[in-house]
Scaffold this active site. Structure first.
Site, PDB file in Angstrom:
ATOM      1  N   LYS A  42       0.815  -1.195   0.000  1.00  0.00           N
ATOM      2  CA  LYS A  42       0.000   0.000   0.000  1.00  0.00           C
ATOM      3  C   LYS A  42       0.858   1.258   0.000  1.00  0.00           C
ATOM      4  CE  LYS A  42      -3.539  -1.995   3.053  1.00  0.00           C
ATOM      5  NZ  LYS A  42      -4.089  -1.892   4.417  1.00  0.00           N
ATOM      6  N   GLU A  98       8.101   2.547  -5.712  1.00  0.00           N
ATOM      7  CA  GLU A  98       8.138   2.103  -4.307  1.00  0.00           C
ATOM      8  C   GLU A  98       8.095   3.306  -3.370  1.00  0.00           C
ATOM      9  OE1 GLU A  98       7.842   0.075  -2.099  1.00  0.00           O
ATOM     10  OE2 GLU A  98       8.848  -1.828  -2.353  1.00  0.00           O
ATOM     11  N   ASP A  99       7.679   3.057  -2.131  1.00  0.00           N
ATOM     12  CA  ASP A  99       7.675   4.120  -1.126  1.00  0.00           C
ATOM     13  C   ASP A  99       9.070   4.331  -0.537  1.00  0.00           C
ATOM     14  OD1 ASP A  99       7.675   1.653   0.135  1.00  0.00           O
ATOM     15  OD2 ASP A  99       6.001   2.075   1.469  1.00  0.00           O
ATOM     16  N   ASP A 102      14.699  -0.066   2.119  1.00  0.00           N
ATOM     17  CA  ASP A 102      15.397  -0.227   3.396  1.00  0.00           C
ATOM     18  C   ASP A 102      16.509  -1.265   3.200  1.00  0.00           C
ATOM     19  OD1 ASP A 102      15.039   0.323   6.463  1.00  0.00           O
ATOM     20  OD2 ASP A 102      15.167  -1.843   6.304  1.00  0.00           O
ATOM     21  N   LYS A 130      17.146   4.256   2.198  1.00  0.00           N
ATOM     22  CA  LYS A 130      18.010   4.269   3.380  1.00  0.00           C
ATOM     23  C   LYS A 130      19.282   3.490   3.028  1.00  0.00           C
ATOM     24  CE  LYS A 130      14.124   3.547   6.443  1.00  0.00           C
ATOM     25  NZ  LYS A 130      13.705   2.748   7.600  1.00  0.00           N
ATOM     26  N   PHE A 151      13.031   4.613  11.350  1.00  0.00           N
ATOM     27  CA  PHE A 151      11.710   4.234  10.858  1.00  0.00           C
ATOM     28  C   PHE A 151      10.859   5.491  10.698  1.00  0.00           C
ATOM     29  CE2 PHE A 151       7.403   2.574  11.023  1.00  0.00           C
ATOM     30  CZ  PHE A 151       7.506   1.501  10.157  1.00  0.00           C
ATOM     31  N   VAL A 152      10.299   5.672   9.503  1.00  0.00           N
ATOM     32  CA  VAL A 152       9.522   6.887   9.229  1.00  0.00           C
ATOM     33  C   VAL A 152       8.078   6.541   8.842  1.00  0.00           C
ATOM     34  CG1 VAL A 152      11.515   8.282   8.538  1.00  0.00           C
ATOM     35  CG2 VAL A 152      10.326   6.914   6.820  1.00  0.00           C
ATOM     36  N   ASP A 158       3.370   3.678   6.738  1.00  0.00           N
ATOM     37  CA  ASP A 158       2.531   3.426   7.923  1.00  0.00           C
ATOM     38  C   ASP A 158       3.301   2.891   9.122  1.00  0.00           C
ATOM     39  OD1 ASP A 158       3.071   0.805   6.766  1.00  0.00           O
ATOM     40  OD2 ASP A 158       1.596   0.071   8.193  1.00  0.00           O
ATOM     41  N   ARG A 164      -0.591   6.831   7.264  1.00  0.00           N
ATOM     42  CA  ARG A 164      -0.344   6.939   5.812  1.00  0.00           C
ATOM     43  C   ARG A 164      -0.828   8.278   5.274  1.00  0.00           C
ATOM     44  NH1 ARG A 164       1.038   1.794   3.988  1.00  0.00           N
ATOM     45  NH2 ARG A 164      -0.005   0.059   5.020  1.00  0.00           N
TER      46      ARG A 164
HETATM   47  P1  5GP Z   1      13.024  -3.591   2.352  1.00  0.00           P
HETATM   48  O1  5GP Z   1      12.664  -4.902   1.731  1.00  0.00           O
HETATM   49  O2  5GP Z   1      13.743  -2.665   1.432  1.00  0.00           O
HETATM   50  O3  5GP Z   1      13.752  -3.803   3.654  1.00  0.00           O
HETATM   51  O4  5GP Z   1      11.684  -2.920   2.810  1.00  0.00           O
HETATM   52  C1  5GP Z   1      10.840  -2.250   1.961  1.00  0.00           C
HETATM   53  C2  5GP Z   1       9.467  -2.077   2.552  1.00  0.00           C
HETATM   54  O5  5GP Z   1       9.486  -2.055   3.985  1.00  0.00           O
HETATM   55  C3  5GP Z   1       8.914  -0.739   2.156  1.00  0.00           C
HETATM   56  O6  5GP Z   1       8.227  -0.829   0.932  1.00  0.00           O
HETATM   57  C4  5GP Z   1       8.018  -0.383   3.322  1.00  0.00           C
HETATM   58  O7  5GP Z   1       6.744  -0.964   3.158  1.00  0.00           O
HETATM   59  C5  5GP Z   1       8.703  -1.014   4.512  1.00  0.00           C
HETATM   60  N1  5GP Z   1       9.581  -0.042   5.186  1.00  0.00           N
HETATM   61  C6  5GP Z   1      10.932   0.011   5.166  1.00  0.00           C
HETATM   62  N2  5GP Z   1      11.400   1.042   5.894  1.00  0.00           N
HETATM   63  C7  5GP Z   1      10.299   1.663   6.377  1.00  0.00           C
HETATM   64  C8  5GP Z   1      10.107   2.839   7.189  1.00  0.00           C
HETATM   65  O8  5GP Z   1      11.031   3.535   7.628  1.00  0.00           O
HETATM   66  N3  5GP Z   1       8.815   3.158   7.472  1.00  0.00           N
HETATM   67  C9  5GP Z   1       7.751   2.444   7.030  1.00  0.00           C
HETATM   68  N4  5GP Z   1       6.543   2.857   7.377  1.00  0.00           N
HETATM   69  N5  5GP Z   1       7.898   1.347   6.259  1.00  0.00           N
HETATM   70  C10 5GP Z   1       9.149   0.977   5.928  1.00  0.00           C
END
Ligand code: 5GP
Length: 185
Positions: A42, A98-99, A102, A130, A151-152, A158, A164
């Site tokens: 989402k 993507e949002d 991480d 990040k 974490f944001v 969310d 959101r």
């Molecule tokens: P990754 O697989 O890159 O570790 O994580 C990606 C997903 O984790 C993002 O699409 C998001 O949904 C969630 N995510 C990662 N970091 C954050 C953050 O700082 N805040 C929030 N709300 N979601 C995050």
């Protein structure tokens, strides 16, 4: 400002300005071509909605829904497709929207999955990144903002499916997590 937020990292004005720049670059890069935007639900829905309205190209919007961290704030590395694309992307220019990136595990998995479907091109656009948290090599073609490893929430992002709708990106007060942990063991 929402009373659960300790500080704002990126204001709405800054987000809007950066989205215009990203859209301008994307429009230039794909000039004269069509583009399929794959919005990852989402978290990316607000970003994708604002971004696509600034892109001056024939755009198709597709949505994919994947599992996130559940209620935790650290990556499990597990990616599960809940809703796949409705249309074939074979021979098309595809932009994954993507949002936030991480560990990079989610977007790497998605990119390798979609590249197996023979798109003409496949690029990644993320509102936030990040870099200190990456656990895999990720090539981000269009990146809005680089953030520290915090974490944001807000602007689509969310915590427990809340926040959101905040128009900015910010950090939650520590007591919000403590309260949640206290009531959930
Ligand atoms: P990754 O697989 O890159 O570790 O994580 C990606 C997903 O984790 C993002 O699409 C998001 O949904 C969630 N995510 C990662 N970091 C954050 C953050 O700082 N805040 C929030 N709300 N979601 C995050």
């Amino acid at each position: 400002m929402n009373s659960d937020i300790s500080r704002i990292l990126i204001s709405n004005d800054l987000i809007k300005e950066r989205i215009k720049q990203l859209a301008e670059q994307i429009t230039k890069d794909f000039l004269g071509q069509e583009l399929v935007i794959v919005c990852i639900l989402k978290g990316a829905f607000i970003f994708a909605a604002d971004l696509c309205r600034e892109i001056n190209l024939p755009v198709n919007l597709e949505f994919m829904s994947i599992s996130s961290y559940g209620n935790a704030t650290v990556s499990s590395g597990v990616v599960r497709i809940i809703k796949d694309l409705n249309e074939s992307i074979e021979g098309k220019n595809v932009l994954i929207v993507e949002d936030i990136i991480d560990t990079g595990l989610t977007v790497s998995y998605l990119a390798s999955l979609l590249s197996q479907r023979a798109p003409k091109s496949l690029k990644i656009c993320s509102l936030c990144n990040k870099p200190q948290c990456h656990k895999t090599l990720v090539k981000i073609d269009y990146c809005g903002f680089e953030l520290p490893s915090e974490f944001v929430v807000g602007y689509g992002l969310d915590f427990r499916d809340f926040y959101r709708n905040l128009p900015y990106i910010g950090v939650l007060k520590a007591e919000i997590y403590t309260r949640y942990l206290d009531s959930n063991g």
